[in-house]
Design an enzyme around this catalytic site. Structure first.
Site, PDB file in Angstrom:
ATOM      1  N   GLY A   1      31.916  41.427  36.748  1.00  0.00           N
ATOM      2  CA  GLY A   1      31.342  40.185  36.251  1.00  0.00           C
ATOM      3  C   GLY A   1      30.087  40.371  35.421  1.00  0.00           C
ATOM      4  O   GLY A   1      29.371  39.414  35.131  1.00  0.00           O
TER       5      GLY A   1
ATOM      6  N   SER B   1      34.996  44.063  34.549  1.00  0.00           N
ATOM      7  CA  SER B   1      34.864  43.635  33.152  1.00  0.00           C
ATOM      8  C   SER B   1      35.980  44.160  32.250  1.00  0.00           C
ATOM      9  O   SER B   1      35.731  44.538  31.100  1.00  0.00           O
ATOM     10  CB  SER B   1      33.484  44.017  32.601  1.00  0.00           C
ATOM     11  OG  SER B   1      32.468  43.345  33.333  1.00  0.00           O
TER      12      SER B   1
ATOM     13  N   HIS C   1      37.132  43.262  48.775  1.00  0.00           N
ATOM     14  CA  HIS C   1      36.452  43.004  47.500  1.00  0.00           C
ATOM     15  C   HIS C   1      34.940  43.081  47.716  1.00  0.00           C
ATOM     16  O   HIS C   1      34.434  42.685  48.763  1.00  0.00           O
ATOM     17  CB  HIS C   1      36.847  41.618  46.964  1.00  0.00           C
ATOM     18  CG  HIS C   1      36.409  41.415  45.549  1.00  0.00           C
ATOM     19  ND1 HIS C   1      35.120  41.061  45.227  1.00  0.00           N
ATOM     20  CD2 HIS C   1      37.076  41.533  44.377  1.00  0.00           C
ATOM     21  CE1 HIS C   1      35.022  40.969  43.902  1.00  0.00           C
ATOM     22  NE2 HIS C   1      36.192  41.252  43.366  1.00  0.00           N
TER      23      HIS C   1
ATOM     24  N   ASN D   1      42.343  37.991  39.657  1.00  0.00           N
ATOM     25  CA  ASN D   1      41.576  37.500  40.808  1.00  0.00           C
ATOM     26  C   ASN D   1      40.758  36.311  40.320  1.00  0.00           C
ATOM     27  O   ASN D   1      39.735  36.474  39.667  1.00  0.00           O
ATOM     28  CB  ASN D   1      40.657  38.612  41.335  1.00  0.00           C
ATOM     29  CG  ASN D   1      39.738  38.110  42.435  1.00  0.00           C
ATOM     30  OD1 ASN D   1      39.953  37.026  42.989  1.00  0.00           O
ATOM     31  ND2 ASN D   1      38.711  38.889  42.754  1.00  0.00           N
ATOM     32  N   TRP D   2      41.225  35.118  40.663  1.00  0.00           N
ATOM     33  CA  TRP D   2      40.556  33.908  40.160  1.00  0.00           C
ATOM     34  C   TRP D   2      39.314  33.548  40.960  1.00  0.00           C
ATOM     35  O   TRP D   2      38.605  32.615  40.598  1.00  0.00           O
ATOM     36  CB  TRP D   2      41.536  32.722  40.176  1.00  0.00           C
ATOM     37  CG  TRP D   2      42.570  32.782  39.104  1.00  0.00           C
ATOM     38  CD1 TRP D   2      42.625  33.659  38.064  1.00  0.00           C
ATOM     39  CD2 TRP D   2      43.697  31.909  38.949  1.00  0.00           C
ATOM     40  NE1 TRP D   2      43.709  33.397  37.272  1.00  0.00           N
ATOM     41  CE2 TRP D   2      44.388  32.325  37.800  1.00  0.00           C
ATOM     42  CE3 TRP D   2      44.193  30.833  39.680  1.00  0.00           C
ATOM     43  CZ2 TRP D   2      45.550  31.686  37.348  1.00  0.00           C
ATOM     44  CZ3 TRP D   2      45.344  30.197  39.249  1.00  0.00           C
ATOM     45  CH2 TRP D   2      46.010  30.624  38.093  1.00  0.00           C
ATOM     46  N   LYS D   3      39.109  34.219  42.060  1.00  0.00           N
ATOM     47  CA  LYS D   3      37.952  33.905  42.923  1.00  0.00           C
ATOM     48  C   LYS D   3      37.952  32.405  43.236  1.00  0.00           C
ATOM     49  O   LYS D   3      39.017  31.823  43.413  1.00  0.00           O
ATOM     50  CB  LYS D   3      36.653  34.367  42.252  1.00  0.00           C
ATOM     51  CG  LYS D   3      36.761  35.793  41.718  1.00  0.00           C
ATOM     52  CD  LYS D   3      35.462  36.369  41.268  1.00  0.00           C
ATOM     53  CE  LYS D   3      35.703  37.740  40.666  1.00  0.00           C
ATOM     54  NZ  LYS D   3      34.490  38.475  40.425  1.00  0.00           N
TER      55      LYS D   3
ATOM     56  N   GLY E   1      38.891  39.797  36.926  1.00  0.00           N
ATOM     57  CA  GLY E   1      38.249  38.552  37.326  1.00  0.00           C
ATOM     58  C   GLY E   1      38.121  37.612  36.142  1.00  0.00           C
ATOM     59  O   GLY E   1      39.064  36.918  35.759  1.00  0.00           O
ATOM     60  N   GLY E   2      36.958  37.610  35.512  1.00  0.00           N
ATOM     61  CA  GLY E   2      36.631  36.646  34.460  1.00  0.00           C
ATOM     62  C   GLY E   2      37.703  36.496  33.388  1.00  0.00           C
ATOM     63  O   GLY E   2      38.088  35.377  33.023  1.00  0.00           O
TER      64      GLY E   2
ATOM     65  N   GLU F   1      32.606  41.303  46.754  1.00  0.00           N
ATOM     66  CA  GLU F   1      31.964  40.024  47.105  1.00  0.00           C
ATOM     67  C   GLU F   1      32.157  39.717  48.590  1.00  0.00           C
ATOM     68  O   GLU F   1      31.279  39.143  49.234  1.00  0.00           O
ATOM     69  CB  GLU F   1      32.526  38.905  46.213  1.00  0.00           C
ATOM     70  CG  GLU F   1      32.018  39.033  44.778  1.00  0.00           C
ATOM     71  CD  GLU F   1      32.934  38.492  43.711  1.00  0.00           C
ATOM     72  OE1 GLU F   1      33.854  37.712  44.016  1.00  0.00           O
ATOM     73  OE2 GLU F   1      32.739  38.868  42.531  1.00  0.00           O
TER      74      GLU F   1
ATOM     75  N   GLU G   1      36.607  49.473  41.933  1.00  0.00           N
ATOM     76  CA  GLU G   1      35.800  48.505  41.202  1.00  0.00           C
ATOM     77  C   GLU G   1      34.316  48.835  41.362  1.00  0.00           C
ATOM     78  O   GLU G   1      33.700  48.468  42.378  1.00  0.00           O
ATOM     79  CB  GLU G   1      36.038  47.090  41.738  1.00  0.00           C
ATOM     80  CG  GLU G   1      37.479  46.637  41.659  1.00  0.00           C
ATOM     81  CD  GLU G   1      37.547  45.110  41.625  1.00  0.00           C
ATOM     82  OE1 GLU G   1      38.033  44.564  40.636  1.00  0.00           O
ATOM     83  OE2 GLU G   1      37.092  44.478  42.592  1.00  0.00           O
TER      84      GLU G   1
HETATM   85  C1  PEP Z   1      36.724  41.338  40.166  1.00  0.00           C
HETATM   86  O1  PEP Z   1      36.064  40.445  40.647  1.00  0.00           O
HETATM   87  O2  PEP Z   1      37.575  41.921  40.862  1.00  0.00           O
HETATM   88  C2  PEP Z   1      36.491  41.692  38.772  1.00  0.00           C
HETATM   89  C3  PEP Z   1      36.932  42.844  38.365  1.00  0.00           C
HETATM   90  O3  PEP Z   1      35.788  40.785  38.008  1.00  0.00           O
HETATM   91  P1  PEP Z   1      35.493  40.895  36.431  1.00  0.00           P
HETATM   92  O4  PEP Z   1      36.775  41.252  35.747  1.00  0.00           O
HETATM   93  O5  PEP Z   1      34.996  39.545  36.049  1.00  0.00           O
HETATM   94  O6  PEP Z   1      34.465  41.955  36.261  1.00  0.00           O
END
Ligand code: PEP
Length: 263
Positions: A182, A222, A104, A10-12, A243-244, A106, A176
């Protein structure tokens, strides 16, 4: 139950078309020759979908590349019309999109998406044969207040309201915990496994043990190359939403490799 692990990036709001091109070239070269028994998905911003589709199409044609599926990060619950800024499911189909991330945290916390909106989007996605990656998860305050199960149950029953068993089979759930997204704080494998088993039990209550046994539940929060193997070894964890660490081809590749080996 044999569930194929699914690793989704997930590149956001990161990576326009040119960065997407660089990433895909690099990832494909790392995947060359490997044959992981897992599904790989990339969810770029809308404006990079065309570039991603183009590159994957060419790569698959010329070098028998590891099949990578394309996801969108959102879709509209409406078909078409006066909805400024929205993107419909049929438009996404034109870019060879197979998955769509919905619910999600966010989108829930920043853009105010409710369980009812997420439910409408899930149903709209299924009308176009898109596969929802349906995200759920509790905040730290909810967990510490003993509300974990209540929150997850509400999100699951609200998000899946009137979703048929046939459509459920095309849905991936992503657990999640909001406090792990994040933040660099990962749920321990015991915490994650416990929540995943609970999610599966709620789905079993709604759709029966067979459907619950088949549905894939990703962990997100994470995930990194150094914790992927332990998380993926848990019996109810079937992949990751990342994500990251999905922004770098090397770390995304290592998560897929380490996670697949232990799944
Ligand atoms: C996400 O945004 O779905 C996510 C899991 O981010 P991260 O891996 O950065 O925690």
């Amino acid at each position: 139950m044999n569930r194929k692990p699914i690793f989704a990036a997930n590149w956001k709001m990161n990576k326009g078309p040119s960065e997407t091109e660089d990433f895909v070239k690099s990832l494909l070269s790392k995947l060359q020759g490997s044959n992981f028994n897992s599904e790989i998905v990339i969810a770029p911003p809308f404006v990079s979908l065309a570039k991603l589709a183009d590159q994957l199409h060419t790569a698959t044609a010329v070098q028998n590349a590891h099949a990578i599926q394309i996801a969108a990060q959102n879709c509209s619950e409406y078909d078409s019309g006066a909805y400024t800024g929205e993107v419909s499911v049929l438009m996404l189909r034109e870019f060879f999109v197979h998955y769509v991330i919905l619910g999600h945290s966010e989108r829930r916390s920043i853009f105010g998406e409710t369980d009812a909106v997420i439910n409408a989007k899930i149903k709209k996605a299924r009308e176009a044969n898109l596969k929802p990656i349906f995200c759920i998860g509790e905040t730290l305050a909810e967990r510490e207040g003993g509300k974990l199960e209540e929150v997850l149950r509400t999100q699951i029953t609200g998000g899946l309201k009137d979703v048929s068993e046939k459509d459920l089979a095309e849905i991936v759930v992503a657990y999640e915990p909001v406090w792990a997204i994040g933040t660099g704080v990962t749920a321990t494998s015991a915490q994650a496994q416990e929540a995943h088993a609970f999610v599966r039990s709620v789905i079993s209550g709604l759709y029966g043990a067979d459907a619950a046994g088949k549905i894939r539940i990703q962990y997100g929060g994470s995930v990194k190359p150094n914790n992927a193997a332990e998380l993926m070894a848990c019996p109810d964890i079937d992949g990751a939403l990342i994500g990251g660490a999905s922004l770098e081809p090397q770390s995304f590749f290592e998560i897929i490799r380490n996670g697949t080996q232990s799944a």
